[in-house]
Scaffold this motif. Structure first.
Motif, PDB file in Angstrom:
ATOM      1  N   UNK A 402       0.815  -1.226   0.000  1.00 20.28           N
ATOM      2  CA  UNK A 402       0.000   0.000   0.000  1.00 20.28           C
ATOM      3  C   UNK A 402       0.845   1.271   0.000  1.00 20.28           C
ATOM      4  N   UNK A 403       1.957   1.263   0.719  1.00 20.21           N
ATOM      5  CA  UNK A 403       2.843   2.421   0.729  1.00 20.21           C
ATOM      6  C   UNK A 403       3.426   2.661  -0.660  1.00 20.21           C
ATOM      7  N   UNK A 404       3.818   1.594  -1.357  1.00 20.97           N
ATOM      8  CA  UNK A 404       4.408   1.744  -2.683  1.00 20.97           C
ATOM      9  C   UNK A 404       3.391   2.293  -3.676  1.00 20.97           C
ATOM     10  N   UNK A 405       2.158   1.807  -3.590  1.00 22.08           N
ATOM     11  CA  UNK A 405       1.101   2.332  -4.461  1.00 22.08           C
ATOM     12  C   UNK A 405       0.942   3.835  -4.237  1.00 22.08           C
ATOM     13  N   UNK A 406       0.929   4.240  -2.976  1.00 19.15           N
ATOM     14  CA  UNK A 406       0.778   5.659  -2.634  1.00 19.15           C
ATOM     15  C   UNK A 406       1.907   6.498  -3.235  1.00 19.15           C
ATOM     16  N   UNK A 407       3.139   6.001  -3.176  1.00 17.37           N
ATOM     17  CA  UNK A 407       4.277   6.777  -3.653  1.00 17.37           C
ATOM     18  C   UNK A 407       4.320   6.833  -5.176  1.00 17.37           C
ATOM     19  N   UNK A 408       3.995   5.743  -5.854  1.00 13.16           N
ATOM     20  CA  UNK A 408       3.944   5.785  -7.324  1.00 13.16           C
ATOM     21  C   UNK A 408       2.863   6.761  -7.772  1.00 13.16           C
ATOM     22  N   UNK A 409       1.707   6.709  -7.131  1.00 17.44           N
ATOM     23  CA  UNK A 409       0.628   7.610  -7.503  1.00 17.44           C
ATOM     24  C   UNK A 409       1.010   9.070  -7.251  1.00 17.44           C
ATOM     25  N   UNK A 410       1.774   9.322  -6.205  1.00 18.08           N
ATOM     26  CA  UNK A 410       2.241  10.698  -5.948  1.00 18.08           C
ATOM     27  C   UNK A 410       3.163  11.162  -7.070  1.00 18.08           C
ATOM     28  N   UNK A 411       4.066  10.286  -7.510  1.00 16.16           N
ATOM     29  CA  UNK A 411       4.967  10.639  -8.612  1.00 16.16           C
ATOM     30  C   UNK A 411       4.175  10.958  -9.877  1.00 16.16           C
ATOM     31  N   UNK A 412       3.158  10.160 -10.158  1.00 20.84           N
ATOM     32  CA  UNK A 412       2.364  10.375 -11.363  1.00 20.84           C
ATOM     33  C   UNK A 412       1.490  11.619 -11.238  1.00 20.84           C
ATOM     34  N   UNK A 413       1.139  11.999 -10.023  1.00 22.70           N
ATOM     35  CA  UNK A 413       0.336  13.199  -9.808  1.00 22.70           C
ATOM     36  C   UNK A 413       1.149  14.476 -10.027  1.00 22.70           C
ATOM     37  N   UNK A 414       2.426  14.439  -9.611  1.00 25.13           N
ATOM     38  CA  UNK A 414       3.198  15.684  -9.560  1.00 25.13           C
ATOM     39  C   UNK A 414       4.284  15.799 -10.627  1.00 25.13           C
ATOM     40  N   UNK A 415       4.505  14.780 -11.435  1.00 23.47           N
ATOM     41  CA  UNK A 415       5.690  14.814 -12.294  1.00 23.47           C
ATOM     42  C   UNK A 415       5.678  15.967 -13.293  1.00 23.47           C
ATOM     43  N   UNK A 416       4.510  16.468 -13.658  1.00 23.37           N
ATOM     44  CA  UNK A 416       4.434  17.582 -14.614  1.00 23.37           C
ATOM     45  C   UNK A 416       4.757  18.929 -13.964  1.00 23.37           C
ATOM     46  N   UNK A 417       4.817  18.991 -12.632  1.00 23.59           N
ATOM     47  CA  UNK A 417       5.055  20.257 -11.928  1.00 23.59           C
ATOM     48  C   UNK A 417       6.550  20.538 -11.809  1.00 23.59           C
TER      49      UNK A 417
END
Length: 686
Positions: A402-417
């Protein structure tokens, strides 16, 4: 023509060169000992605590000298082989003496009462004894010895009061109203001069003396015989620890051993955290303002640390550090770029205006203002660390999914910023190319872990996201020469782009990789040593120049090796090894013109990159048949995987197969642990 140093050391400077310090550690506390025999940096009760001896930042901020009365330059210094014990040999007009310095460790007392909840990792067989021990032996003639111990608590802001402890003159304690006390025990006769405890003694051939500084529950030895025995126990601990590693039979072996010991010394045993460096505010620019506190644990060190320890066979320590970073990532809050060594999140920066700074470099800072910056490399670093740890252990950790899912999703959320980038610039946020690449790493490694777990839906989703990031970087991160640039709005170079082939973002035979590596080697160097970036091209929020970054120069060695420029890589590596301190330690930076070490010391990142670079070249020797393959030595045999080609993003990927051994069965063992392939570079996965 003689080239003058850009930043010469001021004539008659009272500060020793940074490279002249020896590094001591018991994995709870660390200390720097100058060549003069003075302890000039030591913090209590742990490595990031307030200093008790801080003369490295101000000559009046406390020190503890033991040595000849009238001689300040020793005849020789070394570490006892395979240990963290510094031995200094002194020659005086009347004789010779040898001083040994160590922070003691002792066997864990199984019936000892648990002090607190601070010890989060599995306790080993030894623990910090909370004693700094110094022994002296006169080996010829006579030597006039002097002991001068002047603590200055809380970074020099508070002097203590000395008083005798006992009926004789050999035990004393220095009490601070706000910071507890430290105790001095010796077979010399102590006296006091205000805040200074002193002893003088003429030591004759064959005679021995000791002195021990203790704190907390530390118990000093009562006599020299006990001091000698406890020094031997400490040496045994270090020998036992380093013997668990596997080091190649190679002329550069000693650099690997010393780097491994330094990394162990920079590890805070109760939590498994790795300090970036042992010191605070040693200047990156002589006399300048680039002075930071590095006594914290950066997430960006994680993959290099795990790779280095796994490569050298030091898997227990790799696991401790892995658990430290993943425990932090499992918390409810967003992932930070750095943490305190106890897991603290808030590392508020402040300046110590009462300190002069090393050779006048001000401001002196403690804490680190970058702790709450947004840096998009953190998710890639974490996911790459998990992937590496999973590969080395041949299994995934379901609890952490669950922690890894959270961190991958964070990367995909913010990578364009935009973000502040790997180097923590304090100027405006930018679309840093290396940050985008690390977001790709998060998606790529996440997809691999999802596939390993059997979560095909997420694996496919994250693979598509990785491809999107990859295409964006290749479309926006290149200049018209086909060279990757620092960020999307510039043509400036950045040494962090040397990670592209090491991360597996593109294969080393890709023309864009080769062009980038050679451009950095030719255009972002001073006398072949690599700068992070040109300060005149980067708004990093500070003024002044800085030295070449040791980690970046070792990165260049690895990258040159990857693209096939092996002779150039070898020449640069030999040059870098020649810049090592007399005790084979490295600071953060090197002045390319003078060879002067700059920045905090010793620097973990420098030693991690050294291991990577040296192992790249040693494995190149193996491939060429010049030495017995290291993998065969470590894993008791095995066969080399054939150079069958594979591809990622449409590019051939045969290059990695040179280094990736294949076991004869899925249950083969490497000594006492499960063995699975570990590639030559920290991020090079097929």
């Amino acid at each position: 023509m003689t080239v003058e140093p850009v930043h010469p050391v001021p004539a008659g400077s009272p500060f020793p060169p940074i490279a002249d310090y020896g590094f001591l550690s018991d994995c709870e506390v660390s200390a720097l000992v100058a060549s003069s025999g003075a302890i000039e940096w030591m913090c209590l009760p742990r490595m990031d605590g307030p200093s008790v001896f801080g003369a490295v930042l101000d000559r009046g901020a406390g020190s503890f000298r033991l040595g000849p009365a009238d001689v300040r330059v020793p005849s020789g210094r070394r570490y006892l082989p395979g240990t963290m014990i510094v031995e200094t040999t002194w020659s005086t007009p009347t004789g010779w003496a040898v001083v040994r310095d160590a922070l003691l460790v002792s066997p864990w007392q199984r019936d000892a009462r648990r002090e607190s909840d601070a010890y989060q990792r599995v306790p080993g067989d030894y623990r910090a004894a909370r004693v700094l021990l110094r022994t002296v032996r006169c080996i010829e003639g006579e030597v006039d010895l002097v002991l001068e111990c002047e603590p200055a608590f809380d970074y020099g802001r508070q002097r203590g009061t000395w008083r005798y402890a006992g009926s004789g003159y050999g035990a004393a304690e220095c009490v601070s109203p706000d910071h507890g006390q430290i105790r001095l025990t010796t077979d010399l006769s102590l006296g006091f001069e205000g805040p200074l405890a002193m002893a003088r003694h003429r030591l004759r051939e064959g005679q021995y003396v000791f002195c021990a500084l203790s704190w907390g529950d530390g118990a000093a030895p009562d006599n020299f015989a006990e001091a000698k025995q406890r020094m031997a126990v400490t040496a045994d601990f270090w020998h036992e620890w380093i013997s668990r590693g596997q080091f190649p039979d190679h002329p550069w072996r000693e650099y690997l051993v010393r780097s491994a010991l330094t990394l162990k010394g920079l590890t805070y045993a109760p939590t498994g955290a790795l300090l970036a460096a042992a010191t605070a505010s040693l200047p990156e620019t002589p006399g300048g303002e680039r002075n930071y506190d590095y006594r914290y644990s950066w997430l960006r060190d994680a993959t290099y640390m795990l790779w280095a320890l796994h490569t050298l066979g030091l898997t227990r320590d790799a696991s401790d550090f892995y658990y430290f970073i993943t425990d932090l990532a499992e918390g409810e809050s967003d992932l930070q770029i750095m943490y305190g060594i106890g897991g603290e999140r808030e590392l508020t920066e402040q300046t110590l205006d009462h300190l002069s700074g090393y050779e006048g470099a001000r401001p002196v800072r403690i804490g680190n203002g970058a702790w709450d910056q947004r840096q998009h490399d953190v998710w890639g670093v974490l996911l790459d660390s998990v992937h590496l740890h999973t590969s080395s252990r041949d299994q995934a950790d379901e609890r952490r999914w669950p922690m890894l899912v959270k961190q991958v999703e964070a990367a995909l959320k913010y990578w364009r910023d935009p973000d502040q980038g790997l180097w923590e610039v304090r100027g405006p946020a930018k679309h840093f190319t290396a940050s985008k690449v690390m977001c790709w790493v998060a998606a790529d490694r996440g997809a691999r872990l999802a596939l390993l777990r059997g979560d095909l839906g997420r694996a496919d989703e994250w693979r598509r996201a990785a491809d999107e990031i990859h295409a964006d970087v290749c479309a926006n991160g290149l200049d018209d020469r086909g060279v990757f640039c620092q960020h999307y709005e510039t043509k400036a170079l950045d040494a962090s782009l040397l990670l592209i082939p090491l991360l597996g973002f593109l294969p080393p035979d890709d023309p864009r990789v080769r062009a980038t590596v050679l451009a950095i080697a030719d255009e972002l160097t001073e006398d072949e040593l690599v700068l992070r970036y040109r300060v005149e091209e980067t708004d990093d929020g500070f003024g002044g120049e800085e030295g070449t970054f040791t980690i970046c120069s070792f990165w260049l060695v690895s990258a040159l090796t990857e693209i096939g420029e092996v002779p150039r890589a070898r020449a640069l590596c030999e040059k870098l090894l020649s810049y090592a301190s007399p005790l084979h330690l490295y600071a953060e930076e090197i002045d390319a013109h003078s060879g002067q070490h700059l920045g905090n010391f010793p620097q973990a990142f420098s030693h991690l990159a050294l291991i990577n670079a040296v192992m790249h070249l040693i494995r190149e020797d193996e491939r060429a048949g010049d030495v017995e393959p290291l993998t065969a030595l470590l894993c008791g045999g095995g066969t080399w995987r054939s150079s069958a080609s594979c591809s990622r993003n449409g590019s051939p990927r045969a290059w990695w197969s040179r280094y990736w051994p294949r076991s004869t069965s899925s249950t083969s063992r490497c000594r006492t642990r499960r063995w699975s392939p570990v590639p030559s570079a920290p991020w090079c996965y097929p």
